[in-house]
Write a protein that holds these residues in place. Structure first.
Motif, PDB file in Angstrom:
ATOM      1  N   ALA A  92       0.830  -1.206   0.000  1.00  0.00           N
ATOM      2  CA  ALA A  92       0.000   0.000   0.000  1.00  0.00           C
ATOM      3  C   ALA A  92       0.867   1.259   0.000  1.00  0.00           C
ATOM      4  O   ALA A  92       0.584   2.217  -0.737  1.00  0.00           O
ATOM      5  CB  ALA A  92      -0.941  -0.020   1.203  1.00  0.00           C
ATOM      6  N   ASN A  93       1.915   1.262   0.812  1.00  0.00           N
ATOM      7  CA  ASN A  93       2.802   2.423   0.831  1.00  0.00           C
ATOM      8  C   ASN A  93       3.442   2.648  -0.533  1.00  0.00           C
ATOM      9  O   ASN A  93       3.502   3.775  -1.029  1.00  0.00           O
ATOM     10  CB  ASN A  93       3.895   2.271   1.891  1.00  0.00           C
ATOM     11  CG  ASN A  93       3.402   2.555   3.279  1.00  0.00           C
ATOM     12  OD1 ASN A  93       2.327   3.113   3.491  1.00  0.00           O
ATOM     13  ND2 ASN A  93       4.186   2.158   4.269  1.00  0.00           N
ATOM     14  N   ARG A  94       3.901   1.576  -1.152  1.00  0.00           N
ATOM     15  CA  ARG A  94       4.557   1.726  -2.454  1.00  0.00           C
ATOM     16  C   ARG A  94       3.563   2.187  -3.515  1.00  0.00           C
ATOM     17  O   ARG A  94       3.922   2.952  -4.417  1.00  0.00           O
ATOM     18  CB  ARG A  94       5.244   0.426  -2.872  1.00  0.00           C
ATOM     19  CG  ARG A  94       6.508   0.103  -2.080  1.00  0.00           C
ATOM     20  CD  ARG A  94       7.578   1.202  -2.132  1.00  0.00           C
ATOM     21  NE  ARG A  94       8.064   1.474  -3.449  1.00  0.00           N
ATOM     22  CZ  ARG A  94       9.132   0.904  -4.016  1.00  0.00           C
ATOM     23  NH1 ARG A  94       9.847   0.041  -3.317  1.00  0.00           N
ATOM     24  NH2 ARG A  94       9.489   1.207  -5.239  1.00  0.00           N
ATOM     25  N   ALA A  95       2.303   1.768  -3.434  1.00  0.00           N
ATOM     26  CA  ALA A  95       1.298   2.230  -4.395  1.00  0.00           C
ATOM     27  C   ALA A  95       1.106   3.741  -4.286  1.00  0.00           C
ATOM     28  O   ALA A  95       1.010   4.443  -5.303  1.00  0.00           O
ATOM     29  CB  ALA A  95      -0.029   1.503  -4.162  1.00  0.00           C
ATOM     30  N   VAL A  96       1.063   4.245  -3.069  1.00  0.00           N
ATOM     31  CA  VAL A  96       0.888   5.684  -2.868  1.00  0.00           C
ATOM     32  C   VAL A  96       2.158   6.437  -3.264  1.00  0.00           C
ATOM     33  O   VAL A  96       2.087   7.488  -3.906  1.00  0.00           O
ATOM     34  CB  VAL A  96       0.470   5.986  -1.411  1.00  0.00           C
ATOM     35  CG1 VAL A  96       0.488   7.476  -1.129  1.00  0.00           C
ATOM     36  CG2 VAL A  96      -0.913   5.412  -1.151  1.00  0.00           C
ATOM     37  N   MET A 128       3.006  11.593   3.533  1.00  0.00           N
ATOM     38  CA  MET A 128       3.748  10.354   3.250  1.00  0.00           C
ATOM     39  C   MET A 128       5.050  10.342   4.036  1.00  0.00           C
ATOM     40  O   MET A 128       5.453   9.305   4.573  1.00  0.00           O
ATOM     41  CB  MET A 128       4.003  10.204   1.752  1.00  0.00           C
ATOM     42  CG  MET A 128       4.474   8.808   1.367  1.00  0.00           C
ATOM     43  SD  MET A 128       3.197   7.558   1.632  1.00  0.00           S
ATOM     44  CE  MET A 128       4.143   6.265   2.426  1.00  0.00           C
ATOM     45  N   GLY A 129       5.692  11.493   4.129  1.00  0.00           N
ATOM     46  CA  GLY A 129       6.891  11.584   4.953  1.00  0.00           C
ATOM     47  C   GLY A 129       6.596  11.265   6.407  1.00  0.00           C
ATOM     48  O   GLY A 129       7.383  10.600   7.092  1.00  0.00           O
ATOM     49  N   ALA A 133      -1.013   4.411   9.355  1.00  0.00           N
ATOM     50  CA  ALA A 133      -0.596   4.567   7.954  1.00  0.00           C
ATOM     51  C   ALA A 133      -1.805   4.551   7.022  1.00  0.00           C
ATOM     52  O   ALA A 133      -1.879   5.353   6.078  1.00  0.00           O
ATOM     53  CB  ALA A 133       0.397   3.474   7.577  1.00  0.00           C
ATOM     54  N   ALA A 134      -2.761   3.670   7.273  1.00  0.00           N
ATOM     55  CA  ALA A 134      -3.945   3.591   6.412  1.00  0.00           C
ATOM     56  C   ALA A 134      -4.733   4.899   6.454  1.00  0.00           C
ATOM     57  O   ALA A 134      -5.212   5.381   5.419  1.00  0.00           O
ATOM     58  CB  ALA A 134      -4.832   2.421   6.831  1.00  0.00           C
ATOM     59  N   LYS A 143      -5.474   2.298  -5.372  1.00  0.00           N
ATOM     60  CA  LYS A 143      -6.418   1.583  -4.508  1.00  0.00           C
ATOM     61  C   LYS A 143      -5.588   0.772  -3.524  1.00  0.00           C
ATOM     62  O   LYS A 143      -4.819  -0.096  -3.939  1.00  0.00           O
ATOM     63  CB  LYS A 143      -7.323   0.696  -5.345  1.00  0.00           C
ATOM     64  CG  LYS A 143      -8.220   1.482  -6.284  1.00  0.00           C
ATOM     65  CD  LYS A 143      -9.073   0.555  -7.128  1.00  0.00           C
ATOM     66  CE  LYS A 143      -9.986   1.353  -8.012  1.00  0.00           C
ATOM     67  NZ  LYS A 143      -9.467   1.539  -9.355  1.00  0.00           N
ATOM     68  N   THR A 144      -5.733   1.064  -2.256  1.00  0.00           N
ATOM     69  CA  THR A 144      -4.869   0.441  -1.258  1.00  0.00           C
ATOM     70  C   THR A 144      -5.639  -0.357  -0.208  1.00  0.00           C
ATOM     71  O   THR A 144      -5.117  -0.621   0.866  1.00  0.00           O
ATOM     72  CB  THR A 144      -4.009   1.515  -0.556  1.00  0.00           C
ATOM     73  OG1 THR A 144      -4.881   2.450   0.080  1.00  0.00           O
ATOM     74  CG2 THR A 144      -3.100   2.228  -1.538  1.00  0.00           C
ATOM     75  N   ASP A 145      -6.859  -0.751  -0.532  1.00  0.00           N
ATOM     76  CA  ASP A 145      -7.643  -1.542   0.418  1.00  0.00           C
ATOM     77  C   ASP A 145      -6.980  -2.896   0.672  1.00  0.00           C
ATOM     78  O   ASP A 145      -6.503  -3.546  -0.267  1.00  0.00           O
ATOM     79  CB  ASP A 145      -9.051  -1.778  -0.100  1.00  0.00           C
ATOM     80  CG  ASP A 145      -9.878  -0.507  -0.137  1.00  0.00           C
ATOM     81  OD1 ASP A 145      -9.591   0.412   0.642  1.00  0.00           O
ATOM     82  OD2 ASP A 145     -10.816  -0.435  -0.962  1.00  0.00           O
TER      83      ASP A 145
END
Length: 150
Positions: free
Chosen positions: A15-19, A37-38, A121-122, A141-143
């Motif tokens: 999810a972090n890498r997607a964002v 994000m930081g 984080a979510a 989409k990070t669900d």
């Protein structure tokens, strides 16, 4: 429980890498999105230091350039996953003593800290997506369930 937490850490990295990938592809990302994000990455580093009994030299709102975010996320992920792989299920409920950034002492079970890290984080990833969505054809989409289906 340990295997579930490792899955959760794997999801978090995805999810972090997607964002982060989305931030890298936004023509002019809002500064607030970059800051959030930081913050996610800095908070992970701070909690990792607490869990591992290390001193953290990172600010809660560390200024992390987009170009460094993927590497920072990878490093956090590798350290946390390696730590979890070496833990026993019994150790997951052990208390971790730490001080907040204002110096207030606390102790919480490791499993609660790991759960907090994921939820924190979510929450912020959702804020980031809202901020960058207008500049993207398709927002990340990070669900969790989307990750779990693969």
């Amino acid at each position: 429980m340990k295997s579930y937490l490792i899955r959760l850490v794997d999801y978090e990295q995805w999810a972090n890498r997607a964002v982060i990938d989305a931030l890298e592809n936004v023509p002019t990302p809002p500064q607030r999105a970059i800051d959030l994000m930081g913050h996610i990455l800095s908070a992970q580093q701070i909690w990792l230091a607490r869990i591992l009994g290390e001193v953290s030299y990172v600010a809660v709102w560390e200024d992390i350039p987009i170009a460094w975010m993927a590497e920072t996320s990878d490093r956090n992920f590798d350290r946390l996953k390696r730590f979890l792989e070496n833990e026993t299920d019994d150790n997951l409920s052990r208390p971790i003593a730490y001080a907040t950034t204002t110096g207030q002492p606390f102790a919480n079970p490791l499993i609660d800290i790991l759960t907090h890290m994921s939820h924190h984080a979510a929450y912020h990833r959702g804020q980031i997506v809202q901020l960058i969505r207008p500049q993207l054809t398709e927002a990340p989409k990070t669900d969790f369930i989307l990750w779990a289906r693969n």
